[in-house]
Design an enzyme around this catalytic site. Structure first.
Site, mmCIF file in Angstrom:
data_model
loop_
_atom_site.group_PDB
_atom_site.id
_atom_site.type_symbol
_atom_site.label_atom_id
_atom_site.label_comp_id
_atom_site.label_asym_id
_atom_site.label_seq_id
_atom_site.Cartn_x
_atom_site.Cartn_y
_atom_site.Cartn_z
ATOM 1 C CB CYS A 1 -1.851 -3.363 -7.534
ATOM 2 S SG CYS A 1 -0.748 -4.041 -9.154
ATOM 3 C CB SER B 1 -0.954 -0.034 1.332
ATOM 4 O OG SER B 1 -0.017 -0.170 2.448
HETATM 5 P P1 NAD Z 1 0.377 -3.726 2.917
HETATM 6 O O1 NAD Z 1 1.093 -2.389 2.612
HETATM 7 O O2 NAD Z 1 -0.537 -3.555 4.236
HETATM 8 O O3 NAD Z 1 1.531 -4.716 3.278
HETATM 9 C C1 NAD Z 1 2.521 -5.059 2.344
HETATM 10 C C2 NAD Z 1 3.726 -5.565 3.061
HETATM 11 O O4 NAD Z 1 4.028 -4.679 4.107
HETATM 12 C C3 NAD Z 1 3.412 -6.785 3.887
HETATM 13 O O5 NAD Z 1 4.593 -7.797 3.670
HETATM 14 C C4 NAD Z 1 3.253 -6.430 5.417
HETATM 15 O O6 NAD Z 1 3.572 -7.266 6.224
HETATM 16 C C5 NAD Z 1 4.163 -5.139 5.276
HETATM 17 N N1 NAD Z 1 3.450 -4.247 6.209
HETATM 18 C C6 NAD Z 1 2.213 -4.028 6.457
HETATM 19 N N2 NAD Z 1 2.111 -2.901 7.607
HETATM 20 C C7 NAD Z 1 3.383 -2.517 7.676
HETATM 21 C C8 NAD Z 1 3.992 -1.354 8.520
HETATM 22 N N3 NAD Z 1 3.161 -0.715 9.216
HETATM 23 N N4 NAD Z 1 5.431 -1.282 8.551
HETATM 24 C C9 NAD Z 1 6.076 -2.096 7.939
HETATM 25 N N5 NAD Z 1 5.560 -3.030 6.956
HETATM 26 C C10 NAD Z 1 4.488 -3.153 6.917
HETATM 27 O O7 NAD Z 1 -0.178 -4.262 1.645
HETATM 28 P P2 NAD Z 1 -1.287 -5.289 1.540
HETATM 29 O O8 NAD Z 1 -2.677 -5.072 2.232
HETATM 30 O O9 NAD Z 1 -0.615 -6.581 1.828
HETATM 31 O O10 NAD Z 1 -1.605 -5.514 -0.030
HETATM 32 C C11 NAD Z 1 -2.520 -4.590 -0.812
HETATM 33 C C12 NAD Z 1 -1.854 -3.316 -1.278
HETATM 34 O O11 NAD Z 1 -0.874 -3.543 -2.265
HETATM 35 C C13 NAD Z 1 -2.963 -2.452 -2.012
HETATM 36 O O12 NAD Z 1 -2.524 -0.943 -1.783
HETATM 37 C C14 NAD Z 1 -2.128 -2.672 -3.415
HETATM 38 O O13 NAD Z 1 -2.758 -1.776 -4.385
HETATM 39 C C15 NAD Z 1 -0.907 -2.882 -3.509
HETATM 40 N N6 NAD Z 1 -0.277 -3.507 -4.427
HETATM 41 C C16 NAD Z 1 0.398 -2.826 -5.309
HETATM 42 C C17 NAD Z 1 1.267 -3.351 -6.464
HETATM 43 C C18 NAD Z 1 1.988 -2.596 -7.683
HETATM 44 O O14 NAD Z 1 2.534 -3.121 -8.210
HETATM 45 N N7 NAD Z 1 1.822 -1.199 -7.347
HETATM 46 C C19 NAD Z 1 0.907 -4.862 -6.632
HETATM 47 C C20 NAD Z 1 0.020 -5.470 -5.580
HETATM 48 C C21 NAD Z 1 -0.421 -4.830 -4.628
#
Ligand code: NAD
Length: 501
Positions: A288, A233
């Site tokens: 995404c 995210s």
């Molecule tokens: P997220 O940001 O919650 O988590 C992603 C990763 O970050 C995970 O491994 C998680 O453990 C870690 N994380 C979560 N909170 C954290 C924190 N406070 N501090 C450090 N690390 C932390 O995302 P999600 O819910 O797993 O995935 C969905 C999101 O990913 C959506 O916003 C989507 O658009 C995005 N996404 C983007 C792409 C792209 O190519 N731009 C591709 C796939 C998904």
């Protein structure tokens, strides 16, 4: 949040130095989103486990960095063959932990395998440049050398494909790697680690750790890690980018999205509506590159909304492993409630609710049905936020200029598409829209593996996109070597001669 008391739950191990181990750690739970049942436990690693993974990756680095490029390519070839043989097994794991349908999970593994296919060509990709006689008897060449120990932090929505965007490129380039997949979907990464070992990858070159913020922070703060790839995210992507930049780590951090499709009145409406239905509701909108906003221009709006409603209504919702199901559940109960909260907000904001997915009739699991809003404006919360669920919003614009202006004013800029029969309009859109990936009559313009994937603005922090040539650049550092091998009759450079004269 049911847990079958009589079952002893399996624990997903970490993978360090070629071995699966269950470390002493806080434990998290992995759910089957179609049932709401806890199915496994997963360790949330602390600094000590991350440090063990870094030590293994650092110890494996010298031999792997110096391994011949052909040896590295052959490991990738063998890994590719093993992925092909185990594609179904990986897809089943993905459906169990993520919830997406089995065909969708199969497709996502396929897209990931294409990056491995690209990585098999690493001998060609790592060729440097050479110039003869840049000065008298002076030649110059470039080398692409690995960065060192790299880490990947990945989201829940593509348990195999997003990790596969990263580690095959990193490893083929001669780096060692530590993957921290989403703690919600940890199993596919461990299976891929086993397959890499079977493919002949030396122990320590690829490691997998699990966990939440504590594990991520331990990665970001570890001085033995030289590059970090992140997908997730936007707020976390920004945090990763800023934290890595402070300590001088190379970083690419891909964030969230709000992808628009512009539909012009001359588009083939039946074709367009079919494309948009797949792009909006596939994987329950948890992509995404999902199209989550349609900008219907002029007279396109009424017929398009009608077709979208008719088609969205027919989508079969249910557990992803069941035949005939087209849309599975959302990842967690918490996320389902957030998506339902956005539907409530849309109603309160007076958007027109054309199709209401709040009630699915499913007794268990985290399901939301296909939801469609019309007459949405750019001020509304349902437009301004990434909902990441099966909620499609339709905005209306008077012209292509207005449609492009709407897209360019949005802080996200991952993907976008235009539907039209006009080459001129498509060309103008392609030229003026400020978004990283653009589709012309293609709703989800995900680049093939030999191009690079990445957005602009709040959808990517960093300079280089993933896979393709930008992936090779991210995982290598360029060195420029200038060499003088004078002939006997070449005059030695004197004090007054320019060095490269
Ligand atoms: P997220 O940001 O919650 O988590 C992603 C990763 O970050 C995970 O491994 C998680 O453990 C870690 N994380 C979560 N909170 C954290 C924190 N406070 N501090 C450090 N690390 C932390 O995302 P999600 O819910 O797993 O995935 C969905 C999101 O990913 C959506 O916003 C989507 O658009 C995005 N996404 C983007 C792409 C792209 O190519 N731009 C591709 C796939 C998904």
């Amino acid at each position: 949040m049911n847990k079958p008391a009589e079952l002893k739950l399996a624990t997903v191990p970490v993978w360090i130095n070629g071995k699966a181990v269950v470390p002493q750690a806080r434990m998290g739970e992995v759910y089957n989103p179609a049932t709401g049942q806890v199915t496994k436990r997963v360790p949330y690693c602390d600094v000590s486990v991350i440090d063990a993974a870094v030590k293994a990756a650092a110890a494996a680095l010298p031999e792997w960095r110096d391994a011949s490029i052909l040896r590295r390519a052959r490991v990738m070839q063998k890994f590719l063959a093993l992925l092909q043989q185990n594609q179904k097994q990986l897809a089943v794991l993905i459906t169990e932990e993520h919830g997406k349908t089995l065909p969708d999970a199969m497709g996502s593994v396929q897209r990931g395998m294409e990056v491995v296919e690209f990585a098999c060509g690493i001998p060609q990709l790592l060729k440097g440049e050479y110039s003869e006689n840049v000065g008298t008897a002076v030649d110059t060449h470039t080398l692409r050398q690995p960065v060192g120990v790299c880490a990947g932090i990945t989201p829940f929505n593509f348990p195999a494909m997003v990790p596969l965007w990263m580690f095959p490129m990193a490893i083929a380039c001669g780096n060692t790697f530590i993957l921290k997949p989403s703690e919600k979907v940890p199993s596919a990464s461990i299976r891929m680690a086993e397959l890499l070992k079977e493919a002949g990858l030396p122990d320590g070159v690829f490691n997998v750790v699990h966990g939440d913020k504590a594990a991520v922070d331990a990665i970001l703060n570890h001085s033995g890690i030289h590059a970090v790839s992140f997908v997730g995210s936007t707020p976390i992507a920004k945090y990763i980018y800023e934290t890595c930049a402070k300590s001088g780590k190379r970083v690419q951090a891909l964030g969230g999205a709000k992808n628009h499709a512009v539909v012009l009145p001359d588009a083939d409406m039946e074709f367009t509506a079919d494309a948009l239905i797949g792009a909006a509701y596939g994987s329950a909108g948890e992509r995404c590159m999902a199209i989550s906003a349609v900008v219907a221009v002029g007279s396109a709006a009424d017929p398009l909304v009608k077709l979208l409603e008719q088609k969205a209504k027919k989508i079969v919702v249910g557990p992803g492993d069941r035949d005939g199901v087209e849309m599975g559940p959302l990842i967690t109960g918490e996320h389902r409630d957030k998506v339902l909260g956005f539907v409530e907000k849309g109603i309160a904001e007076k958007a027109k609710l054309v199709l209401d997915g709040r009630k699915t009739g499913m007794q268990e699991g985290y399901f939301v049905g296909t939801t469609l809003f019309d007459k949405v404006t750019t001020e509304m919360e349902i437009y301004r936020n990434e909902i990441f669920g099966p909620v499609l919003v339709v905005l209306r614009a008077d012209s292509i200029e207005e449609a492009i202006e709407i897209i360019n004013s949005n802080p996200y800029a991952n993907g976008t598409a235009i539907f039209t029969a006009s080459g001129g309009a498509a060309r103008r859109f392609e030229n003026e829209v400020q978004v990283g990936m653009v589709g012309v009559n293609v709703p989800i313009p995900v680049p093939v593996a030999f191009y690079s994937f990445g957005g602009w603005k709040n959808s990517l922090f960093g300079d280089l996109h993933v896979h393709g040539m930008e992936g090779v650049k991210f995982y290598t550092r360029t060195k420029v070597v200038t060499t003088r091998w004078p002939h006997q009759d070449t005059p030695a450079p004197g004090l007054n001669m320019p060095t490269l004269g």
